[in-house]
Design a protein around this motif. Structure first.
Motif, mmCIF file in Angstrom:
data_model
loop_
_atom_site.group_PDB
_atom_site.id
_atom_site.type_symbol
_atom_site.label_atom_id
_atom_site.label_comp_id
_atom_site.label_asym_id
_atom_site.label_seq_id
_atom_site.Cartn_x
_atom_site.Cartn_y
_atom_site.Cartn_z
ATOM 1 N N ALA A 168 0.813 -1.220 0.000
ATOM 2 C CA ALA A 168 0.000 0.000 0.000
ATOM 3 C C ALA A 168 0.843 1.265 0.000
ATOM 4 O O ALA A 168 0.313 2.360 -0.226
ATOM 5 N N GLN A 169 2.157 1.129 0.223
ATOM 6 C CA GLN A 169 3.020 2.301 0.327
ATOM 7 C C GLN A 169 4.104 2.364 -0.741
ATOM 8 O O GLN A 169 4.894 3.312 -0.751
ATOM 9 N N ILE A 170 4.181 1.369 -1.625
ATOM 10 C CA ILE A 170 5.250 1.366 -2.635
ATOM 11 C C ILE A 170 4.648 1.157 -4.025
ATOM 12 O O ILE A 170 3.471 0.828 -4.166
ATOM 13 N N GLU A 171 5.459 1.409 -5.022
ATOM 14 C CA GLU A 171 5.125 1.096 -6.415
ATOM 15 C C GLU A 171 3.743 1.614 -6.825
ATOM 16 O O GLU A 171 2.843 0.831 -7.155
ATOM 17 N N PRO A 172 3.534 2.918 -6.833
ATOM 18 C CA PRO A 172 2.216 3.458 -7.199
ATOM 19 C C PRO A 172 1.749 2.940 -8.553
ATOM 20 O O PRO A 172 2.500 2.953 -9.535
ATOM 21 N N GLY A 173 0.499 2.477 -8.570
ATOM 22 C CA GLY A 173 -0.096 2.032 -9.834
ATOM 23 C C GLY A 173 0.226 0.602 -10.229
ATOM 24 O O GLY A 173 -0.350 0.092 -11.195
ATOM 25 N N LEU A 174 1.111 -0.067 -9.506
ATOM 26 C CA LEU A 174 1.481 -1.433 -9.863
ATOM 27 C C LEU A 174 0.370 -2.387 -9.448
ATOM 28 O O LEU A 174 -0.167 -2.309 -8.342
ATOM 29 N N ARG A 175 0.028 -3.294 -10.334
ATOM 30 C CA ARG A 175 -1.017 -4.286 -10.087
ATOM 31 C C ARG A 175 -0.341 -5.614 -9.744
ATOM 32 O O ARG A 175 0.368 -6.192 -10.574
ATOM 33 N N VAL A 176 -0.561 -6.084 -8.513
ATOM 34 C CA VAL A 176 0.141 -7.259 -7.987
ATOM 35 C C VAL A 176 -0.871 -8.352 -7.663
ATOM 36 O O VAL A 176 -1.878 -8.102 -7.005
ATOM 37 N N ALA A 177 -0.582 -9.558 -8.117
ATOM 38 C CA ALA A 177 -1.365 -10.734 -7.736
ATOM 39 C C ALA A 177 -0.550 -11.570 -6.762
ATOM 40 O O ALA A 177 0.694 -11.535 -6.771
#
Length: 314
Positions: A168-177
């Motif tokens: 929730a605090q890193i990699e803005p916009g990254l979509r992680v599964a």
């Protein structure tokens, strides 16, 4: 912030890969259909990276160095070539891995880390089954499930929660599964190192468990593979459908906290030594509170030694 766009768990089994045809046609179709559905949903989620939580079977970590948790960093992870898979490389989402490592350390999770971590069938198997060996960049999170003593299951729930906080605090916009692998109930010929007999058989296992990353000698590896295959032919895996369905019911109710009440001895006694791998599922559960598991398949398959299951946490 990085967004969790999917959370899944599924079984892995080396004998499933080497002897797929030994299961009934119905079980083959049900399991294949569930794996294909997970792959479809991952593609539909448009994930940029996959955090895959798995364990190891004395291929990357040994009795001289056995961390409870280890995050793979770097650019690449190489499959060890066990379980019937050819060695091949998987790309690592290195910036995401670095951010997770720093964030988890800051939250007092003292993870080990390994640059270009080699991976065995616990990781390669699911990637092969879902994507044919290709697909998303990964971040591999190793969890010790084979060499006791093991952490309490509450620690895995807490690790999952911390992973969600860091994302929730890193990699803005990254979509992680997220994907947890292993289980459910099964027994494999992998003895507790603390109880090895003081004879030639015990020495054989000790050589395997202390071989280091260069690997055990070819004769030892061949012998172990043959023993696993023999267990499959003789249907020696200890599948407990009642126990598996009990765990799956907790997941379907979203009652993930109940897993904290399990201990290693209960898992071993009721589900066999392979049931310890449910820890990899628990870490994923901890990252997605407020969800419930959708059961995509459950098939107790003696030929594969395993109570095979696949779920999505929705």
């Amino acid at each position: 912030m990085a967004e969790i766009v999917g959370a899944f768990a599924l079984s892995h089994a080396a004998v499933m890969v080497r002897h797929w045809e030994q299961a009934t046609a119905a079980d083959q179709a049900a399991v294949r259909g569930a794996f294909d559905e997970i792959a479809r949903r991952l593609r539909a989620a448009r994930a940029d990276a996959l955090l895959i939580v798995g364990n190891d079977h004395y291929r990357s970590f040994f009795l001289d160095q056995m961390p409870a948790f280890c995050l793979g960093i770097g650019d690449t992870s190489i499959g060890c070539g066990d379980g019937g898979f050819p060695p091949h490389a998987l790309p690592v989402a290195s910036q995401l891995a670095d951010g997770l490592l720093e964030g988890l350390l800051a939250r007092q999770f003292d993870l080990a880390f390994a640059h270009n971590l080699p991976l065995d069938h616990a990781f390669i198997g699911p990637m092969h089954n879902l994507f044919g060996g290709a697909g998303l960049p990964i971040v591999p999170l190793f969890q010790n499930c084979v060499a006791p003593p093991l952490p309490p299951l509450a620690r895995y729930l807490a690790l999952g929660a911390a992973i969600a906080e860091v994302l929730a605090q890193i990699e803005p916009g990254l979509r992680v599964a997220l994907l947890g692998t292993g289980g459910l109930s099964h027994e494999v010929p992998l003895p507790d190192w603390r109880r090895l007999p003081q004879d030639a058989e015990g020495e054989h296992w000790l050589r395997f468990m202390t071989a280091g990353r260069s690997g055990a000698d070819a004769k030892t590896l061949e012998r172990i593979g043959a023993e696993v295959d023999r267990w499959g032919r003789e249907r020696r895996g200890r599948i407990d459908e009642t126990f598996d369905r009990e765990l799956l019911a907790w997941m379907q109710a979203g009652d993930y906290a109940r897993f904290a009440d399990l201990d290693a001895e209960t898992l071993r006694r009721r589900g066999g030594n392979g049931a310890q791998e449910v820890r990899n599922w628990v870490t994923v559960m901890g990252a997605v509170p407020g969800t419930r598991a959708e059961l995509l398949v459950y098939a107790p398959v003696p030929a594969w030694l395993t109570g095979v299951a696949a779920v999505e946490f929705r």
